[in-house]
Motif scaffolding. Structure first.
Motif, mmCIF file in Angstrom:
data_model
loop_
_atom_site.group_PDB
_atom_site.id
_atom_site.type_symbol
_atom_site.label_atom_id
_atom_site.label_comp_id
_atom_site.label_asym_id
_atom_site.label_seq_id
_atom_site.Cartn_x
_atom_site.Cartn_y
_atom_site.Cartn_z
ATOM 1 N N GLY A 172 -8.911 -8.294 4.299
ATOM 2 C CA GLY A 172 -8.071 -9.120 5.168
ATOM 3 C C GLY A 172 -6.850 -8.374 5.661
ATOM 4 N N PHE A 173 -6.264 -7.553 4.792
ATOM 5 C CA PHE A 173 -5.099 -6.760 5.179
ATOM 6 C C PHE A 173 -5.457 -5.777 6.294
ATOM 7 C CE2 PHE A 173 -2.818 -2.711 4.562
ATOM 8 C CZ PHE A 173 -1.542 -3.124 4.894
ATOM 9 N N VAL A 174 -6.545 -5.040 6.086
ATOM 10 C CA VAL A 174 -6.966 -4.058 7.099
ATOM 11 C C VAL A 174 -7.261 -4.753 8.426
ATOM 12 C CG1 VAL A 174 -8.779 -2.414 7.743
ATOM 13 C CG2 VAL A 174 -7.851 -2.397 5.414
ATOM 14 N N ASP A 175 -7.987 -5.850 8.363
ATOM 15 C CA ASP A 175 -8.356 -6.575 9.575
ATOM 16 C C ASP A 175 -7.119 -7.093 10.298
ATOM 17 O OD1 ASP A 175 -10.555 -7.563 11.198
ATOM 18 O OD2 ASP A 175 -9.931 -9.562 10.572
ATOM 19 N N GLY A 176 -6.143 -7.622 9.540
ATOM 20 C CA GLY A 176 -4.917 -8.133 10.152
ATOM 21 C C GLY A 176 -4.123 -7.058 10.853
ATOM 22 N N VAL A 177 -4.000 -5.893 10.222
ATOM 23 C CA VAL A 177 -3.257 -4.788 10.829
ATOM 24 C C VAL A 177 -3.946 -4.315 12.103
ATOM 25 C CG1 VAL A 177 -2.542 -2.384 10.533
ATOM 26 C CG2 VAL A 177 -2.196 -4.024 8.676
ATOM 27 N N VAL A 178 -5.262 -4.142 12.047
ATOM 28 C CA VAL A 178 -5.993 -3.658 13.221
ATOM 29 C C VAL A 178 -5.912 -4.664 14.363
ATOM 30 C CG1 VAL A 178 -8.287 -3.087 14.116
ATOM 31 C CG2 VAL A 178 -7.544 -2.169 11.910
ATOM 32 N N ASN A 179 -6.083 -5.950 14.061
ATOM 33 C CA ASN A 179 -6.008 -6.967 15.117
ATOM 34 C C ASN A 179 -4.619 -7.009 15.753
ATOM 35 O OD1 ASN A 179 -8.657 -7.725 14.746
ATOM 36 N ND2 ASN A 179 -8.177 -9.454 13.422
ATOM 37 N N SER A 180 -3.587 -6.895 14.929
ATOM 38 C CA SER A 180 -2.217 -6.899 15.446
ATOM 39 C C SER A 180 -1.973 -5.694 16.336
ATOM 40 C CB SER A 180 -1.227 -6.913 14.276
ATOM 41 O OG SER A 180 0.100 -6.804 14.741
ATOM 42 N N TRP A 181 -2.469 -4.539 15.902
ATOM 43 C CA TRP A 181 -2.306 -3.300 16.683
ATOM 44 C C TRP A 181 -2.998 -3.421 18.044
ATOM 45 C CZ3 TRP A 181 -6.483 0.743 16.559
ATOM 46 C CH2 TRP A 181 -6.134 1.872 17.320
#
Length: 236
Positions: A172-181
């Protein structure tokens, strides 16, 4: 109906029907491939007319091979997800060091998203319940990571129930960072910078979880050794 000689109870498959099924499967594959190409070139809001134009086919012919637009979109998502998972899942095998494994998995995903922004948007959008989506890919990746964590925890006699929260928290952390970027049009971060930030952050999460469980973990430790010989990591 064609039958075996003198025995009407055992029909022989009609060769024309077999050829038709093969033709239909090839045409479905062509439509899906064309749709993915159109999405790559023009964005995730693809129309059936654009797909038909790519194949030089009438629009009704495209629909003939699917049970409506919902089925077509699901098949497109499935193929995109299969391609993504085929690249990510091999990085989750226990080869190399912990840092190598994290960097490989994170880097593979970040680079895929950078190369295929429209495909990422297409599989990230809202879909009917039960359809394929990016959530399905996250479940597969998270489950694989949770299995590895469970093996590691079991070697130390630690409750394996901790494995899934640890794994899916990281996913979830990785996905959140990538989506935000990707959503931030003003971002000046390059993909290698995002990859570096995520790699360091995920390694810190690994190390923090290990410390909380009283199990030392070094990022340069070989993953296979951690799974096979965890007693080497026990504190004296």
């Amino acid at each position: 109906m064609t039958t075996t000689s003198g025995n009407p109870e055992h029909p022989v498959a009609d060769g024309r029907a077999t050829r038709w099924h093969g033709h239909k499967a090839r045409r479905r594959a062509d439509v899906i491939d064309a749709a993915i190409t159109v999405i790559e070139e023009h964005g995730d809001d693809v129309s059936v007319q654009q797909i038909a134009d790519r194949l030089n086919l009438p629009r009704p012919v495209v629909y003939r091979h699917f049970d409506g637009r919902t089925d077509l979109d699901e098949q497109i998502r499935r193929q995109i997800l299969d391609s993504l998972l085929a690249q990510i899942m091999p990085t989750l095998h226990p080869d190399g060091t912990v840092a190598d494994a994290v960097r490989g998995a994170v880097g593979t995903y970040v680079r895929w998203v950078e190369r295929h922004p429209n495909l990422h948007r297409f599989i990230s959008g809202p879909v009917p319940q039960g359809d394929s989506s990016l959530a399905g890919a996250r479940d597969q990746i998270g489950s694989r990571l949770a299995d590895l964590f469970a093996i590691w925890l079991s070697r130390f006699g630690i409750d394996q129930g901790r494995a899934r929260p640890m794994a899916f928290g990281i996913i979830g952390f990785v996905d959140g960072v990538v989506n935000s970027w990707r959503a931030d049009s003003a971002s000046t971060l390059a993909s290698d910078q995002v990859e570096g930030i995520l790699t360091e952050s995920v390694l810190a999460l690994f190390e923090g979880n290990a410390r909380s469980l009283g199990v030392p973990l070094e990022r340069d430790a070989v993953v296979g050794d951690l799974l096979a010989r965890p007693e080497a990591l026990r504190t004296e």
